[in-house]
Motif scaffolding. Structure first.
Motif, PDB file in Angstrom:
ATOM      1  N   ARG A   1      15.942 -14.386 -33.501  1.00 47.16           N
ATOM      2  CA  ARG A   1      15.459 -13.492 -32.166  1.00 47.16           C
ATOM      3  C   ARG A   1      14.454 -12.201 -32.108  1.00 47.16           C
ATOM      4  N   TRP A   2      14.793 -11.316 -32.627  1.00 52.66           N
ATOM      5  CA  TRP A   2      14.331 -10.390 -32.479  1.00 52.66           C
ATOM      6  C   TRP A   2      12.879  -9.705 -34.149  1.00 52.66           C
ATOM      7  N   LEU A   3      13.215 -11.003 -34.967  1.00 50.80           N
ATOM      8  CA  LEU A   3      12.137 -11.470 -36.052  1.00 50.80           C
ATOM      9  C   LEU A   3      10.807 -12.281 -34.589  1.00 50.80           C
ATOM     10  N   ALA A   4      11.286 -12.866 -34.694  1.00 49.44           N
ATOM     11  CA  ALA A   4      10.518 -13.680 -33.584  1.00 49.44           C
ATOM     12  C   ALA A   4       9.585 -12.589 -32.367  1.00 49.44           C
ATOM     13  N   ALA A   5      10.721 -12.010 -32.032  1.00 49.52           N
ATOM     14  CA  ALA A   5      10.351 -10.862 -31.326  1.00 49.52           C
ATOM     15  C   ALA A   5       8.724 -10.130 -31.493  1.00 49.52           C
ATOM     16  N   GLY A   6       9.009  -9.619 -33.004  1.00 51.07           N
ATOM     17  CA  GLY A   6       8.331  -8.459 -33.656  1.00 51.07           C
ATOM     18  C   GLY A   6       7.433  -9.259 -34.535  1.00 51.07           C
ATOM     19  N   ALA A   7       7.903  -9.730 -35.562  1.00 50.41           N
ATOM     20  CA  ALA A   7       6.640 -10.955 -36.148  1.00 50.41           C
ATOM     21  C   ALA A   7       5.877 -11.833 -35.893  1.00 50.41           C
ATOM     22  N   ILE A   8       6.546 -12.694 -34.957  1.00 47.17           N
ATOM     23  CA  ILE A   8       5.554 -13.881 -34.276  1.00 47.17           C
ATOM     24  C   ILE A   8       4.906 -13.247 -33.341  1.00 47.17           C
ATOM     25  N   ALA A   9       5.705 -13.249 -32.310  1.00 47.66           N
ATOM     26  CA  ALA A   9       4.915 -12.412 -31.587  1.00 47.66           C
ATOM     27  C   ALA A   9       3.140 -12.202 -31.480  1.00 47.66           C
ATOM     28  N   PRO A  10       3.696 -10.842 -32.202  1.00 46.43           N
ATOM     29  CA  PRO A  10       2.459  -9.831 -32.234  1.00 46.43           C
ATOM     30  C   PRO A  10       0.806 -10.896 -32.718  1.00 46.43           C
ATOM     31  N   ASN A  11       1.836 -11.534 -33.349  1.00 42.86           N
ATOM     32  CA  ASN A  11       0.303 -12.301 -33.759  1.00 42.86           C
ATOM     33  C   ASN A  11      -0.270 -13.665 -33.292  1.00 42.86           C
ATOM     34  N   LEU A  12       0.357 -13.847 -31.758  1.00 40.94           N
ATOM     35  CA  LEU A  12       0.349 -15.129 -30.901  1.00 40.94           C
ATOM     36  C   LEU A  12      -1.026 -14.259 -30.089  1.00 40.94           C
ATOM     37  N   PRO A  13      -1.815 -15.228 -29.542  1.00 41.91           N
ATOM     38  CA  PRO A  13      -2.792 -15.084 -28.674  1.00 41.91           C
ATOM     39  C   PRO A  13      -1.794 -14.527 -27.463  1.00 41.91           C
ATOM     40  N   ALA A  14      -2.347 -13.579 -26.463  1.00 41.80           N
ATOM     41  CA  ALA A  14      -2.274 -12.737 -24.936  1.00 41.80           C
ATOM     42  C   ALA A  14      -1.280 -13.661 -24.808  1.00 41.80           C
ATOM     43  N   LYS A  15      -1.713 -14.503 -24.232  1.00 40.51           N
ATOM     44  CA  LYS A  15      -0.427 -15.648 -22.939  1.00 40.51           C
ATOM     45  C   LYS A  15       0.762 -16.410 -24.029  1.00 40.51           C
ATOM     46  N   ALA A  16       0.008 -17.048 -24.916  1.00 43.03           N
ATOM     47  CA  ALA A  16       1.226 -17.727 -26.169  1.00 43.03           C
ATOM     48  C   ALA A  16       2.095 -16.259 -26.372  1.00 43.03           C
ATOM     49  N   SER A  17       1.838 -15.167 -27.174  1.00 42.17           N
ATOM     50  CA  SER A  17       3.029 -14.513 -27.222  1.00 42.17           C
ATOM     51  C   SER A  17       3.740 -13.752 -26.061  1.00 42.17           C
ATOM     52  N   ALA A  18       3.451 -13.532 -24.466  1.00 39.44           N
ATOM     53  CA  ALA A  18       3.473 -13.447 -23.706  1.00 39.44           C
ATOM     54  C   ALA A  18       4.804 -14.589 -23.224  1.00 39.44           C
ATOM     55  N   LYS A  19       4.167 -15.775 -23.323  1.00 38.91           N
ATOM     56  CA  LYS A  19       5.406 -17.027 -22.823  1.00 38.91           C
ATOM     57  C   LYS A  19       6.454 -16.839 -24.498  1.00 38.91           C
ATOM     58  N   LEU A  20       6.142 -16.797 -25.129  1.00 42.62           N
ATOM     59  CA  LEU A  20       7.265 -16.395 -26.798  1.00 42.62           C
ATOM     60  C   LEU A  20       8.859 -15.121 -25.695  1.00 42.62           C
ATOM     61  N   LEU A  21       7.875 -13.797 -25.660  1.00 41.54           N
ATOM     62  CA  LEU A  21       9.074 -12.882 -25.369  1.00 41.54           C
ATOM     63  C   LEU A  21      10.054 -13.022 -23.998  1.00 41.54           C
ATOM     64  N   ALA A  22       9.442 -14.540 -23.379  1.00 40.20           N
ATOM     65  CA  ALA A  22      10.235 -14.621 -22.078  1.00 40.20           C
ATOM     66  C   ALA A  22      10.393 -15.896 -22.619  1.00 40.20           C
ATOM     67  N   GLN A  23      10.735 -16.595 -23.769  1.00 39.80           N
ATOM     68  CA  GLN A  23      12.016 -17.488 -23.836  1.00 39.80           C
ATOM     69  C   GLN A  23      12.794 -17.119 -24.383  1.00 39.80           C
ATOM     70  N   LEU A  24      12.181 -15.894 -25.569  1.00 37.44           N
ATOM     71  CA  LEU A  24      12.976 -15.339 -26.433  1.00 37.44           C
ATOM     72  C   LEU A  24      14.266 -14.114 -24.772  1.00 37.44           C
ATOM     73  N   LYS A  25      14.233 -13.946 -24.201  1.00 42.80           N
ATOM     74  CA  LYS A  25      14.445 -13.014 -22.678  1.00 42.80           C
ATOM     75  C   LYS A  25      14.257 -11.393 -23.114  1.00 42.80           C
ATOM     76  N   ILE A  26      13.324 -11.395 -23.560  1.00 44.24           N
ATOM     77  CA  ILE A  26      13.390  -9.971 -24.008  1.00 44.24           C
ATOM     78  C   ILE A  26      13.225  -8.802 -23.567  1.00 44.24           C
TER      79      ILE A  26
ATOM     80  N   ALA B   1       2.538  -2.323 -29.425  1.00 43.87           N
ATOM     81  CA  ALA B   1       1.530  -2.118 -30.262  1.00 43.87           C
ATOM     82  C   ALA B   1       2.012  -2.376 -31.638  1.00 43.87           C
ATOM     83  N   LEU B   2       2.303  -3.444 -31.949  1.00 49.50           N
ATOM     84  CA  LEU B   2       2.492  -4.291 -32.908  1.00 49.50           C
ATOM     85  C   LEU B   2       0.998  -5.063 -33.153  1.00 49.50           C
TER      86      LEU B   2
END
Length: 894
Positions: free
Chosen positions: A377-402, A412-413
């Motif tokens: 979960r946290w690797l996806a949040a810290g290494a995957i989400a920052p490299n996605l388009p903004a909307k896709a990143s926000a969606k992923l973070l919501a799915q991960l319940k960050i 910031a990453l």
């Protein structure tokens, strides 16, 4: 009458003659089974030959030559057949299944065939009835073969009116699959000879396993062995593959009938060949498809089965039930890189048994599934989400319940060009690997690139530069060899360590803080003092201790020796798994427990063939040396000791937001290619509870330098990710404290130079020591007043007197002293500037040199935003009167 005894030679000769005649008769008989190449005569001959075998097997009272021929046929064809009693010893190719430490969460399976062996009691009577209706209606009564069916099939085949019919019973099919010699069933072998041997062996098998119990053993072996198409071997695999059903009792009547019909022609009748998606996306097989037609035939004939009797309404409902398939599910692993590590280790464990892919082993691992989910979960949040388009990143973070509290550092990453990460968590008292993620997302093939290789295992296969995260290993060795103490004096002065014109590294913020004690040098991760430590201890000694800690250098020990003093800065690559284990050894009082991933292995019968031995710690450094490192690193999470590091690293997840003692070190390799954070929490009082050590790496798969104007450092990337993971997995754990071992003493020392206070002392501090190494002890390490020289009627700060390294280093020390007399912020020849230590306004007193007060430094020597000139506190070398300079603010700590 005298009888002559036959000689041994004549006996052997007679035996050979009899064997020769026997072979001739067998060959002649076998030829009688073979059909001519053309014409229908072959069918007639087959009927005759099969009839001879059937006569003998049925035991009909047929007199004369026919009876003798039948008996001879059976006897000759029985030669070389396996003992039917070996049915009980049959093993089936089964997948090896890997589980987490509870044995409840399946992580993955390794298989040659998809099969799950079941017992007779696990098979409902409905399946037994459907199977016998489809394949062998006289199974429960026959002797392994069905004479009436054989004669009927033979007659039909002799007529040539249609395709050849078979008459194989369930017992015959099992015999053909498992109880005939390989040459008999090999491609190109005589099919009529095979058929005759099959009949004989089926009868022998029935005789070897008589009665109801014997029939049960035969049919369950059949149901486990037979191929149902679509890579499904055995009834259990078929139920799972076609209908997603793992409990055979949950199959519907219609589903059981469809499965029973498949072995007749597994490829032709494979339902997936005919399935079509409906409007909801379900895979539905049309009513007119061959497998459904055969299903319906079985359903309408179930009335004659042993146990099942359908009412007209039940039959109608079963006939009307649509065939909806489960759909093909690609084989996916949980904790995939960990599971592949298990696969490697299994080869040595089961080397003397069946292979991993066929042995049906059950493997209980050390993995904690809850911890693993948090790692991913946290690797996806810290290494995957920052490299996605903004909307896709926000969606992923919501799915991960960050939580929102973590979204700031993740945001910031963005744009920092960091694409991958790996995390390892171990129980350092047992060596159990609790969480293991070799990349930021194994199944994110859609994001794969040179910078992100999702399948590559960076935790256990990859090697990365640990940067300053290496320093605890160095300092632990220094303490244990009594070369240094936490109160020893080191110089943070840029130096050409290779002599004039040689290698001259600097601290991450390019500041030179002059004299600093070991505790602060390690806590604040200063590079230049660490190099001086390695010079005192020696590469050979540190390399040997590192290997004892379980660390394997890329390039072996030679690589560390060849690195020279640069090895102090973590330039030699190591595996994150190994370094995490080494940190665990420090946490464990200096005792290293090798990592383990497998707790238990059972074979297909459920017998335990491997049980992990009890942990056997190896003392690498003394408990006292280990505790000193722990105490220093624990300061990195204490805002009172190290507010810079504590800001992203302090854990306050105890009851009432209580502080949780944690020892942590970060590391940033050159050019910010590798960012790391390693650390551990204090061991719980309960010896059965996990004591956690965690290692984290972030960077790019291709080891490329991040393309960012201001690259991330470990404190802004790896540290908050590490913190988030450890916070979440320890939330429900009791708060524990690091336990001080015996043999640790506290002593008052000079706060600037270490050693016993004296007339030079301007401030005192308390420090921990291994008993005897404290100032005044019988094995004291630190000289008294090392930093000071008596001059100008008092004691002056003289770094040249404190430098214990080669004389070739003195030139740069003298240069710093000259610049420091002009105050902080003065640029030197090695592109670094003089600076006070954090929250200090002096270097420990007036500086050695001229007794005259120096003039303030010119503006051209100042670092923008930094204070200038000499200090009223004596930091610039003279009396009072001038305003105290503002210390340079630290930047980019490693």
């Amino acid at each position: 009458m005298v009888t002559e005894r036959a000689s041994p030679g004549s006996i052997r000769g007679g035996g050979r003659a009899r064997d020769h005649r026997r072979r001739l008769r067998a060959a002649a008989l076998e030829r009688s089974f073979r059909p001519p190449r053309r014409g229908a005569g072959g069918h007639v001959r087959t009927i005759i030959a099969t009839g001879l075998v059937a006569v003998a097997l049925i035991g009909s009272a047929i007199a004369g030559a026919t009876s003798l021929a039948a008996v001879a046929a059976v006897k000759i064809l029985s030669d070389g057949l396996p003992d039917p009693a070996t049915l009980n010893q049959l093993s089936f190719a089964q997948p090896t299944v890997v589980y987490d430490r509870t044995g409840k969460v399946e992580l993955g399976r390794f298989q040659q065939e998809q099969r799950r062996v079941v017992t007779f009691n696990e098979v409902p009577r409905l399946i037994l009835d459907a199977t016998t209706t489809a394949e062998d209606r006289t199974f429960w009564q026959n002797d392994g073969f069905d004479p009436a069916a054989i004669l009927s099939a033979a007659a039909d085949n002799a007529s040539g009116a249609g395709p050849e019919r078979g008459a194989s019973t369930i017992t015959q099919q099992l015999v053909r699959a498992r109880l005939l010699p390989s040459d008999v069933v090999a491609p190109g072998a005589d099919r009529y000879i095979r058929k005759a041997k099959e009949l004989i062996q089926a009868n022998r098998l029935t005789e070897a396993f008589p009665g109801e119990t014997g029939k049960q053993e035969i049919i369950i072996a059949y149901l486990n062995e037979i191929f149902y198409g679509h890579d499904a071997y055995g009834i259990a695999a078929a139920a799972q593959i076609y209908f997603g059903v793992s409990d055979l009792a949950k199959l519907t009547t219609a589903q059981a009938a469809l499965l029973a019909g498949l072995p007749k022609s597994p490829s032709t009748l494979d339902p997936y060949r005919y399935a079509e998606p409906d409007q909801d996306g379900h895979l539905v097989v049309p009513k007119t498809a061959p497998p459904v037609v055969r299903r319906d035939w079985i359903l309408t004939n179930l009335a004659g089965s042993r146990w099942t009797s359908l009412t007209p309404a039940e039959l109608s409902a079963a006939l009307a039930e649509p065939v909806v398939l489960a759909g093909e599910t690609p084989l996916q692993y949980n904790a995939p890189q960990f599971t592949w590590q298990i696969r490697r280790q299994l080869d040595s464990i089961v080397a003397d048994g069946p292979s991993v892919e066929t042995g049906g082993y059950q493997v209980i691992t050390t993995l904690d599934w809850a911890d693993q989910q948090q790692a991913e979960r946290w690797l996806a949040a810290g290494a995957i989400a920052p490299n996605l388009p903004a909307k896709a990143s926000a969606k992923l973070l919501a799915q991960l319940k960050i939580p929102k509290s973590d979204r700031g550092w993740i945001a910031a990453l963005r744009g920092k060009d960091l694409h991958n990460g790996a995390l390892v968590a171990i129980d350092y008292r047992t060596g159990d690997v609790l969480a293991y993620a070799g990349s930021a997302g194994y199944y994110h093939d859609d994001l794969a690139s040179r910078k992100f290789e999702p399948k590559y295992d960076a935790a256990g296969d990859g090697a990365r530069q640990p940067g300053s995260a290496w320093k605890p290993i160095l300092y632990a060795t220094a303490f244990d060899t009594k070369k240094l103490t936490p109160g020893s004096l080191l110089l943070d002065i840029a130096t050409r360590f290779g002599g004039r014109g040689g290698w001259a590294p600097h601290d991450a913020d390019q500041l030179e803080r002059g004299p600093v004690l070991v505790r602060k040098a390690l806590q604040y991760s200063l590079n230049i003092p660490a190099i001086r430590v390695l010079q005192r201890v020696g590469n050979e000694t540190v390399a040997d201790r590192a290997e004892a800690f379980g660390i394997r250098f890329t390039g072996g020990k030679t690589a560390f020796l060849q690195a020279g003093l640069a090895g102090a800065l973590g330039t030699v690559e190591v595996r994150p798994l190994d370094l995490t284990s080494a940190y665990g050894a420090i946490a464990n009082g200096g005792a290293h427990v090798p990592t383990r991933m497998i707790l238990e292995v059972k074979d297909a019968s459920g017998k335990v063939i491997y049980h992990a031995p009890d942990p056997q710690p190896t003392q690498v450094v003394s408990p006292q040396a280990a505790y000193l490192v722990t105490d220093i690193l624990a300061g990195n999470t204490d805002p009172k000791q190290n507010p810079i590091w504590a800001a992203p690293l302090e854990l306050r997840n105890g009851p009432g937001h209580r502080h949780r003692p944690t020892a942590v070190k970060t590391g940033t390799a050159s050019d910010a290619r590798d960012l790391a954070t390693y650390g551990y929490v204090a061991a719980p009082a309960d010896p059965a509870a996990p004591a956690l050590a965690v290692g984290l790496w972030m960077g790019n798969s291709d080891h490329s330098m991040p393309r960012a104007k201001k690259p991330a450092i470990s404190l802004t990337a790896a540290a908050p990710l590490w913190h988030a993971f450890v916070r979440d997995v320890t939330t429900k754990m009791p708060v524990a404290k690091f336990q001080k071992p015996k043999g640790i003493v506290t002593a008052s020392i000079d706060a600037w130079s270490g050693g016993r206070p004296g007339p030079w002392t301007r401030a005192r501090t308390s420090e921990l020591f291994i008993a005897g190494t404290q100032p005044g002890g019988n094995r004291a390490v630190d000289p008294d007043g090392l930093l000071y020289t008596q001059s100008c009627g008092g004691w002056r700060v003289d770094p040249l007197a404190a430098e214990l390294g080669p004389r070739s280093w003195d030139f740069d020390i003298a240069n710093w002293l000259q610049r420091a007399r002009r105050g902080p912020g003065v640029l030197g020849p090695l592109d670094s500037r003089t600076a006070y230590f954090w929250n200090q306004h002096s270097w420990g007193g007036p500086l050695f040199g001229s007794c005259q007060r120096p003039k303030p430094a010119g503006r051209h020597d100042k670092q923008p935003g930094h204070g200038g000139g000499g200090g009223g506190g004596g930091g610039g070398g003279g009396g009072g009167g001038l305003p105290t300079p503002t210390p340079p603010a630290p930047t980019s700590p490693p």
